[in-house]
Design an enzyme around this catalytic site. Structure first.
Site, PDB file in Angstrom:
ATOM      1  N   GLU A 292      21.111 -71.423  78.335  1.00  0.00           N
ATOM      2  CA  GLU A 292      21.778 -71.048  77.099  1.00  0.00           C
ATOM      3  C   GLU A 292      22.683 -72.139  76.544  1.00  0.00           C
ATOM      4  O   GLU A 292      23.781 -71.851  76.083  1.00  0.00           O
ATOM      5  CB  GLU A 292      22.564 -69.758  77.345  1.00  0.00           C
ATOM      6  CG  GLU A 292      23.725 -69.867  78.362  1.00  0.00           C
ATOM      7  CD  GLU A 292      23.348 -69.621  79.812  1.00  0.00           C
ATOM      8  OE1 GLU A 292      22.161 -69.731  80.139  1.00  0.00           O
ATOM      9  OE2 GLU A 292      24.242 -69.335  80.617  1.00  0.00           O
ATOM     10  N   HIS A 316      17.536 -63.007  75.532  1.00  0.00           N
ATOM     11  CA  HIS A 316      18.529 -63.200  76.597  1.00  0.00           C
ATOM     12  C   HIS A 316      19.420 -64.407  76.286  1.00  0.00           C
ATOM     13  O   HIS A 316      20.653 -64.308  76.339  1.00  0.00           O
ATOM     14  CB  HIS A 316      17.807 -63.385  77.937  1.00  0.00           C
ATOM     15  CG  HIS A 316      18.728 -63.623  79.093  1.00  0.00           C
ATOM     16  ND1 HIS A 316      19.214 -62.605  79.880  1.00  0.00           N
ATOM     17  CD2 HIS A 316      19.285 -64.767  79.582  1.00  0.00           C
ATOM     18  CE1 HIS A 316      20.014 -63.110  80.808  1.00  0.00           C
ATOM     19  NE2 HIS A 316      20.072 -64.425  80.647  1.00  0.00           N
ATOM     20  N   GLU A 317      18.808 -65.522  75.910  1.00  0.00           N
ATOM     21  CA  GLU A 317      19.602 -66.735  75.647  1.00  0.00           C
ATOM     22  C   GLU A 317      20.477 -66.549  74.404  1.00  0.00           C
ATOM     23  O   GLU A 317      21.612 -67.012  74.363  1.00  0.00           O
ATOM     24  CB  GLU A 317      18.702 -67.964  75.498  1.00  0.00           C
ATOM     25  CG  GLU A 317      17.741 -68.218  76.664  1.00  0.00           C
ATOM     26  CD  GLU A 317      18.370 -68.179  78.049  1.00  0.00           C
ATOM     27  OE1 GLU A 317      19.587 -68.420  78.165  1.00  0.00           O
ATOM     28  OE2 GLU A 317      17.646 -67.889  79.022  1.00  0.00           O
ATOM     29  N   HIS A 320      23.592 -64.742  75.257  1.00  0.00           N
ATOM     30  CA  HIS A 320      24.597 -65.611  75.901  1.00  0.00           C
ATOM     31  C   HIS A 320      25.570 -66.225  74.882  1.00  0.00           C
ATOM     32  O   HIS A 320      26.661 -66.666  75.263  1.00  0.00           O
ATOM     33  CB  HIS A 320      23.917 -66.737  76.668  1.00  0.00           C
ATOM     34  CG  HIS A 320      23.637 -66.421  78.107  1.00  0.00           C
ATOM     35  ND1 HIS A 320      24.608 -66.005  78.971  1.00  0.00           N
ATOM     36  CD2 HIS A 320      22.489 -66.491  78.827  1.00  0.00           C
ATOM     37  CE1 HIS A 320      24.062 -65.818  80.176  1.00  0.00           C
ATOM     38  NE2 HIS A 320      22.787 -66.096  80.114  1.00  0.00           N
ATOM     39  N   GLU A 339      26.147 -63.029  83.332  1.00  0.00           N
ATOM     40  CA  GLU A 339      24.759 -62.554  83.311  1.00  0.00           C
ATOM     41  C   GLU A 339      24.620 -61.045  83.112  1.00  0.00           C
ATOM     42  O   GLU A 339      23.730 -60.603  82.389  1.00  0.00           O
ATOM     43  CB  GLU A 339      24.028 -62.998  84.580  1.00  0.00           C
ATOM     44  CG  GLU A 339      23.883 -64.520  84.688  1.00  0.00           C
ATOM     45  CD  GLU A 339      23.141 -65.156  83.517  1.00  0.00           C
ATOM     46  OE1 GLU A 339      22.444 -64.447  82.765  1.00  0.00           O
ATOM     47  OE2 GLU A 339      23.280 -66.382  83.345  1.00  0.00           O
ATOM     48  N   ASP A 397      24.852 -72.498  93.938  1.00  0.00           N
ATOM     49  CA  ASP A 397      23.408 -72.244  93.848  1.00  0.00           C
ATOM     50  C   ASP A 397      22.928 -71.353  95.002  1.00  0.00           C
ATOM     51  O   ASP A 397      21.943 -70.628  94.864  1.00  0.00           O
ATOM     52  CB  ASP A 397      22.606 -73.559  93.873  1.00  0.00           C
ATOM     53  CG  ASP A 397      22.557 -74.227  92.495  1.00  0.00           C
ATOM     54  OD1 ASP A 397      22.945 -73.566  91.502  1.00  0.00           O
ATOM     55  OD2 ASP A 397      22.153 -75.405  92.416  1.00  0.00           O
ATOM     56  N   TYR A 405      22.585 -60.330  87.564  1.00  0.00           N
ATOM     57  CA  TYR A 405      21.873 -59.859  86.381  1.00  0.00           C
ATOM     58  C   TYR A 405      21.662 -58.337  86.433  1.00  0.00           C
ATOM     59  O   TYR A 405      22.089 -57.621  85.537  1.00  0.00           O
ATOM     60  CB  TYR A 405      20.492 -60.524  86.297  1.00  0.00           C
ATOM     61  CG  TYR A 405      20.518 -62.025  86.107  1.00  0.00           C
ATOM     62  CD1 TYR A 405      20.165 -62.590  84.883  1.00  0.00           C
ATOM     63  CD2 TYR A 405      20.873 -62.881  87.138  1.00  0.00           C
ATOM     64  CE1 TYR A 405      20.168 -63.963  84.701  1.00  0.00           C
ATOM     65  CE2 TYR A 405      20.875 -64.260  86.965  1.00  0.00           C
ATOM     66  CZ  TYR A 405      20.526 -64.793  85.746  1.00  0.00           C
ATOM     67  OH  TYR A 405      20.542 -66.145  85.563  1.00  0.00           O
TER      68      TYR A 405
END
Ligand SMILES: [Zn+2]
Length: 656
Positions: A292, A316-317, A320, A339, A397, A405
């Site tokens: 995003e 979705h993006e 954001h 998210e 990460d 999400y």
């Protein structure tokens, strides 16, 4: 030196609030409650020949506490000099570190009465994208990998901006930026794009450079740059798509609805503050579905299905732009604040544009993904709570999963359900106020909860907020969703499963003949189903095929079943990457060797982690000792992004 007006963009109307002095993001070496970056101006030169960025970064920093040392995060960065604006050297130490969070650039700040300080760091990146072990932000593609010209793109989330320029690499810090970017010959003709607005050049900008401005303050992980053989096509007065010349036609056709999506998002979430919304379709090795980056969403070419059936990733993006980019999580422990809210807004947009059945399909698919993840890692795994307990020096990460999400979405959906019952209120009205209240800021989960408690005290009393936020494992409650489309797809999946339950020792040909007979009407109906419903069907099959590839009633899901399914539905040739992925997984479980070519082709032609990581894991487990998976990975690893490579090496236990 350039004048201040050229160097720094005007500050936003609502200044960004720094954290408290003792605040420390476990994934950063910085103390943003003591020194807080107010603005960055970057002069960057892209050197394709040596795969390096040469940079001169000018910082304006607010001094909040008395301290003579200021720390910036770095990884794989060679510092040449640190000076004050007059060119006097400032003393510094640059200490590289092999740990995931990288090294520290520590600068001595001379005492002065001014509330801010300015300094300039000259540096270059190390030519290997930040090096090992955690990889770096820069992906340098060779001409054969990117349409005959070299290509660079950056991926800074979660903590990789520190391999592009020294920075306070934590989302607790948000600052506007200016960038003046040049490309060294012989590639100076290649266009540069950034997560910023393209501006006219200033009089003293280097010849041939491009100037960019991001006036809205952003966290460092939203800094993004790409350069290569790119064409653009306008989609609306504020939307444009960039892609490589051989993809641009298909891309502009696939994403033609972007303006409608953006307008629907604005109706729900409030004004769009970023100005432009452009898309960049990246070469196939891009490891994510989308990123995003503000004003310029990066997307994988695996979204181009030819029938616009995967554009929910774009929604979705777009979502954001409010959740994550405008209101950001304070650190990776609260990543669900980015998210979960994004998925909530995304699915409401989907419902508003295409009906509640599609929202239901997406919600149920998300719950299945979450269940599978919980089954795989266990109910008490550290990654299964919404607020995670990332420790100092750990790699964020390693905590990345569907939990932020899907559990995040279900938490907000549950709150919506309860608020409707208790107050008859529209939760998205509240979310719109939430975006207004916290715009330009970085917040923790508690900031959201405090606002929720004030607005809906009765609901806040009833809901076990602590369990939702800090408990591991399953969602404590599930709100009802529209399941009409799901039920149709899953009832047919169940019919198929009971059909296979009766096949015993029958040979493949006679099973196929019986299938043709039993599913004659369904076959034509299936041809007309929406891609999302087809996907739901395959996922329903997937959900019922357990360990050892057994299905309900103890019958084994074997190669014969997969072969009959393929003959009826031709999944091997679908262009929709989600269906292809789900099909590859159940075909591998059946040890259906004819699908192995499809799997191999799929993992060779794109590098999206969502797809390639599980497929390598499946292949690893299905083939004894993982030989096949390891050999295939070895032959393909150079075509993947460093982040994807690192994660798969972990998955396949190939780490040194
Ligand atoms: Zn997202």
């Amino acid at each position: 030196m350039e004048s201040d007006s050229q160097k720094f963009a005007p500050l936003p109307p609502d200044p960004v609030k720094p954290p408290l002095p003792y605040f420390k993001d476990p994934a950063s070496h910085c103390w943003p409650g003591i020194h807080f970056t107010e603005h960055i101006c970057l002069y960057l030169t892209i050197d394709f020949t040596n795969k390096r960025l040469n940079g001169r970064a000018i910082y304006k920093v607010r001094k909040l506490e008395k301290a003579e040392q200021l720390e910036l995060d770095i990884r794989g960065i060679h510092i040449k000099s640190v000076t004050d604006p007059k060119g006097n050297n400032l003393s510094y130490t640059a200490k590289e570190d092999e740990s995931p969070v990288g090294g520290i650039l520590s600068i001595h700040i001379p005492t002065s009465k001014s509330p801010t300080t300015e300094f300039i760091v000259s540096y270059e990146t190390d030519g290997c994208g930040g090096g090992s072990p955690a990889g770096g932000a820069c992906d340098w593609l060779s001409p054969p990998q990117a349409g005959g010209q070299p290509f660079i793109f950056t991926q800074a989330q979660a903590i990789h901006a520190r391999s592009i320029f020294p920075c306070q690499d934590t989302p607790a810090v948000k600052a506007p930026y200016t960038a003046i970017v040049s490309v060294l010959p012989p590639y100076q003709h290649l266009p540069v794009v950034m997560s910023a607005q393209r501006m006219p050049s200033a009089s003293d900008d280097p010849v041939g450079s491009t100037r960019f401005h991001c006036a809205v303050p952003i966290p460092s992980y939203l800094f993004a740059l790409a350069c290569g053989s790119l064409n653009s096509r306008s989609l609306s007065p504020r939307c444009m798509v960039w892609a490589q010349p051989d993809v641009i036609d298909a891309a502009s056709e696939e994403f033609a609805d972007v303006e409608n999506m953006l307008a629907t998002a604005e109706e729900l979430a409030g004004p769009y503050v970023w100005g432009r919304y452009d898309l960049l379709v990246l070469p196939a090795s891009f490891p994510y579905g989308g990123m995003e980056n503000p004003m310029l969403t990066f997307v994988t070419p695996t979204l181009i299905a030819g029938d616009r059936s995967l554009v929910n990733v774009i929604i979705h993006e777009i979502a954001h732009s409010w959740a994550g980019n405008l209101v950001s999580c304070r650190d990776s422990c609260h990543f669900w604040v980015n998210e979960g809210f994004t998925v909530k807004l995304e699915r409401r947009i989907l419902s508003k544009m295409y009906g509640s059945g599609l929202e239901g399909l997406a919600a149920i698919a998300g719950r299945q993904t979450l269940d599978e993840y919980l089954a795989a890692v266990g109910e008490h795994h550290k990654t299964t709570s919404l607020v995670t307990k990332l420790k100092d020096g750990e790699d964020p990460d390693d905590y990345f999963s569907c939990v932020s999400y899907e559990k995040g979405y279900n938490f907000l959906l549950w709150l919506e359900h309860c608020v409707k019952e208790d107050y008859g209120a529209d939760f998205h009205e509240f979310l719109r106020e939430y975006f207004q209240k916290f715009k330009y800021q970085s917040i923790s989960s508690q900031d959201f909860i405090n606002m929720f408690q004030k607005t809906f005290p009765k609901t806040a009393e009833e809901v076990d907020v602590d369990l939702w936020l800090h408990g591991t494992g399953k969602c404590p409650d599930l709100a009802p969703v529209d399941t009409s489309l799901v039920e149709e797809a899953s009832s047919f999946a169940k019919q198929w499963l009971s059909f296979f339950a009766g096949n015993g020792d029958e040979d493949e040909e006679s099973v196929y003949k019986r299938a043709e007979e039993s599913f004659k009407d369904w076959r034509s109906k299936f041809g007309e189903w929406e891609s999302k419903q087809k996907l739901c069907f395959v996922k329903e099959l997937q959900a019922n095929i357990g360990e050892g590839a057994s299905i309900n009633k103890g019958v084994v899901w074997n190669a014969k079943c997969a072969s009959v399914m393929q003959a009826m539905c031709d999944f091997n040739s679908t262009r929709n990457s989600e269906i292809r992925f789900a099909w590859c997984r159940i075909a591998l479980k059946a040890k259906y060797e004819k699908a192995l070519e499809t799997v191999k082709d799929f993992v060779s032609t794109q590098g999206r982690m969502k797809f390639i990581r599980p497929l390598f894991k499946d292949m690893y487990h299905i083939y004894p000792r993982g030989t096949y998976a390891k050999e295939l990975f070895d032959s393909l690893k150079d075509s993947y992004h460093s982040i994807a490579r690192k994660m798969i090496e972990k998955d396949l236990a190939l780490e040194q």
